[in-house]
Design a protein around this motif. Structure first.
Motif, PDB file in Angstrom:
ATOM      1  N   ALA A  30      89.646  43.904  18.514  1.00  5.87           N
ATOM      2  CA  ALA A  30      89.497  42.923  17.426  1.00  5.87           C
ATOM      3  C   ALA A  30      88.566  43.397  16.308  1.00  5.87           C
ATOM      4  O   ALA A  30      88.892  43.275  15.125  1.00  5.87           O
ATOM      5  CB  ALA A  30      89.031  41.581  17.985  1.00  5.87           C
ATOM      6  N   GLU A  31      87.402  43.930  16.659  1.00  5.81           N
ATOM      7  CA  GLU A  31      86.468  44.356  15.608  1.00  5.81           C
ATOM      8  C   GLU A  31      87.017  45.558  14.841  1.00  5.81           C
ATOM      9  O   GLU A  31      86.828  45.672  13.625  1.00  5.81           O
ATOM     10  CB  GLU A  31      85.092  44.699  16.199  1.00  5.81           C
ATOM     11  N   THR A  32      87.699  46.457  15.552  1.00 12.17           N
ATOM     12  CA  THR A  32      88.265  47.630  14.884  1.00 12.17           C
ATOM     13  C   THR A  32      89.355  47.193  13.896  1.00 12.17           C
ATOM     14  O   THR A  32      89.434  47.697  12.770  1.00 12.17           O
ATOM     15  CB  THR A  32      88.844  48.622  15.923  1.00 12.17           C
ATOM     16  N   ARG A  42      80.291  34.632  22.239  1.00 12.31           N
ATOM     17  CA  ARG A  42      80.798  35.623  23.200  1.00 12.31           C
ATOM     18  C   ARG A  42      79.788  36.755  23.379  1.00 12.31           C
ATOM     19  O   ARG A  42      79.492  37.185  24.503  1.00 12.31           O
ATOM     20  CB  ARG A  42      82.138  36.190  22.714  1.00 12.31           C
ATOM     21  N   PHE A  43      79.211  37.223  22.260  1.00 11.42           N
ATOM     22  CA  PHE A  43      78.273  38.348  22.351  1.00 11.42           C
ATOM     23  C   PHE A  43      76.995  37.959  23.100  1.00 11.42           C
ATOM     24  O   PHE A  43      76.447  38.749  23.862  1.00 11.42           O
ATOM     25  CB  PHE A  43      77.960  38.898  20.954  1.00 11.42           C
ATOM     26  N   VAL A  44      76.540  36.738  22.890  1.00  6.16           N
ATOM     27  CA  VAL A  44      75.349  36.258  23.614  1.00  6.16           C
ATOM     28  C   VAL A  44      75.648  36.246  25.116  1.00  6.16           C
ATOM     29  O   VAL A  44      74.842  36.702  25.948  1.00  6.16           O
ATOM     30  CB  VAL A  44      74.954  34.828  23.141  1.00  6.16           C
ATOM     31  N   ASP A  56      78.785  45.272   8.977  1.00  5.50           N
ATOM     32  CA  ASP A  56      78.384  44.970  10.354  1.00  5.50           C
ATOM     33  C   ASP A  56      79.506  45.215  11.360  1.00  5.50           C
ATOM     34  O   ASP A  56      79.249  45.641  12.483  1.00  5.50           O
ATOM     35  CB  ASP A  56      77.965  43.492  10.466  1.00  5.50           C
ATOM     36  N   GLU A  57      80.748  44.912  10.963  1.00  7.40           N
ATOM     37  CA  GLU A  57      81.854  45.000  11.922  1.00  7.40           C
ATOM     38  C   GLU A  57      82.064  46.429  12.416  1.00  7.40           C
ATOM     39  O   GLU A  57      82.524  46.647  13.531  1.00  7.40           O
ATOM     40  CB  GLU A  57      83.158  44.441  11.335  1.00  7.40           C
ATOM     41  N   VAL A  58      81.731  47.397  11.575  1.00  9.51           N
ATOM     42  CA  VAL A  58      81.850  48.799  11.997  1.00  9.51           C
ATOM     43  C   VAL A  58      80.983  49.019  13.240  1.00  9.51           C
ATOM     44  O   VAL A  58      81.418  49.614  14.227  1.00  9.51           O
ATOM     45  CB  VAL A  58      81.410  49.759  10.860  1.00  9.51           C
ATOM     46  N   VAL A  59      79.765  48.486  13.199  1.00  8.57           N
ATOM     47  CA  VAL A  59      78.824  48.623  14.318  1.00  8.57           C
ATOM     48  C   VAL A  59      79.339  47.852  15.547  1.00  8.57           C
ATOM     49  O   VAL A  59      79.243  48.328  16.675  1.00  8.57           O
ATOM     50  CB  VAL A  59      77.416  48.111  13.919  1.00  8.57           C
ATOM     51  N   HIS A  60      79.929  46.666  15.297  1.00  8.03           N
ATOM     52  CA  HIS A  60      80.438  45.847  16.404  1.00  8.03           C
ATOM     53  C   HIS A  60      81.583  46.548  17.133  1.00  8.03           C
ATOM     54  O   HIS A  60      81.698  46.457  18.353  1.00  8.03           O
ATOM     55  CB  HIS A  60      80.907  44.479  15.906  1.00  8.03           C
ATOM     56  N   GLY A  61      82.421  47.231  16.405  1.00  7.89           N
ATOM     57  CA  GLY A  61      83.510  47.980  17.037  1.00  7.89           C
ATOM     58  C   GLY A  61      82.939  49.073  17.941  1.00  7.89           C
ATOM     59  O   GLY A  61      83.379  49.252  19.081  1.00  7.89           O
ATOM     60  N   ASP A 120      74.407  38.707  13.591  1.00  3.48           N
ATOM     61  CA  ASP A 120      75.294  39.071  12.467  1.00  3.48           C
ATOM     62  C   ASP A 120      76.425  38.053  12.336  1.00  3.48           C
ATOM     63  O   ASP A 120      76.758  37.603  11.248  1.00  3.48           O
ATOM     64  CB  ASP A 120      75.968  40.440  12.695  1.00  3.48           C
ATOM     65  N   GLU A 121      77.033  37.715  13.487  1.00  2.74           N
ATOM     66  CA  GLU A 121      78.194  36.815  13.455  1.00  2.74           C
ATOM     67  C   GLU A 121      77.808  35.423  12.970  1.00  2.74           C
ATOM     68  O   GLU A 121      78.581  34.772  12.271  1.00  2.74           O
ATOM     69  CB  GLU A 121      78.866  36.715  14.835  1.00  2.74           C
ATOM     70  N   ASP A 122      76.595  34.969  13.317  1.00  3.06           N
ATOM     71  CA  ASP A 122      76.129  33.670  12.805  1.00  3.06           C
ATOM     72  C   ASP A 122      76.044  33.715  11.274  1.00  3.06           C
ATOM     73  O   ASP A 122      76.415  32.767  10.582  1.00  3.06           O
ATOM     74  CB  ASP A 122      74.742  33.325  13.375  1.00  3.06           C
TER      75      ASP A 122
HETATM   76 FE   LIG Z   1      81.893  41.321  14.430  1.00  4.86          FE
END
Ligand SMILES: [Fe+2]
Ligand SMILES: [Fe+2]
Length: 241
Positions: free
Chosen positions: A103-105, A26-28, A133-138, A53-55
């Motif tokens: 979702a990330e939050t 999704r991010f790509v 990493d998820e903090v950054v993704h949110g 990161d997700e990989d």
């Molecule tokens: Fe994430």
């Protein structure tokens, strides 16, 4: 560890591995779509890094799933979750809010709860690496929403937030029993009981997601009404009245 705990933990980590792989795709896809309408967006670079990161997360989760004897994990499916009627730019905004702001939050809050508990060392190290990493993704979602809100009216999204929540919530958490209704041992293997997931989901919406949306021009009133209905038990997630 009982066979039942091993089975549930293996299935939960295999499920997470698939969710991580889907997030990567999704991010790509979103990184490729943004430059068409916002060529200077710093979110594009963040999305590409997040996909990597997700990989990495997917591999960590798959290793844990295998350690519990879990299934290899289903093939990830990446498709836009935005309504078909949306144009490309609105669809990206929908997905950034659903995947990152919501979702990330929620994921950050869940992982923080697992870290605060007595997780097995191997589980703890995986959760710790992912949480960072998820903090950054949110934040990517909030940054994208803020850029859009600065140049156009984003209030149309307000009516769609309940659908995003419907898509992000695990079925059954609103009808699950309270503390003591599920074995505590699962927590050590990274699986939260449903009542705890419900508590985290609701707390994160009320404390972070709803105020954030309100602040950035997406009135959270319809989403608050959705949550109130779920908590009153009048509607089951995904069900009809
Ligand atoms: Fe994430
Ligand atoms: Fe992740």
């Amino acid at each position: 560890m009982t066979d039942e705990v091993r089975r549930l933990a293996g299935a939960a980590w295999a499920f997470r591995a698939r969710v991580e792989r889907e997030a990567s795709s999704r991010f790509v896809r979103l990184a490729a779509a943004i430059p068409a309408f916002d060529p200077g967006s710093p979110v594009v670079g963040l999305l590409r890094r997040a996909a990597a990161d997700e990989d990495r997360h997917a591999a960590l989760c798959a290793d844990l799933a295998a350690a519990y004897g879990g299934p290899a994990g289903a093939t990830p499916v990446d498709a836009s979750v935005a309504p078909r009627t949306f144009g490309a730019r609105d669809a990206v905004l929908y997905e950034m809010v659903a995947a990152c702001c919501i979702a990330e939050t929620e994921s950050v809050a869940t992982l923080a709860t697992l870290l605060a508990g007595a997780a097995e060392p191997r589980v703890r190290s995986v959760v710790h690496e992912i949480a960072r990493d998820e903090v950054v993704h949110g934040r990517m979602g909030w940054a994208h929403l803020a850029r859009e809100a600065a140049v156009r009216d984003v209030s149309f999204l307000s009516a769609w937030v309940p659908a995003m929540l419907e898509g992000s919530v695990e079925p059954g958490i609103f009808s699950a029993g309270g503390p003591g209704s599920e074995p505590d041992e699962l927590l050590r293997h990274g699986v939260l009981p449903s009542w705890r997931k419900r508590e985290i989901f609701v707390g994160t919406l009320e404390e972070v997601v709803f105020p954030g949306l309100d602040k950035l021009g997406v009135p959270a009133a319809p989403a608050r009404a959705w949550l109130t209905e779920r908590l009153a038990g009048r509607v089951s997630p995904g069900g009809m009245r």
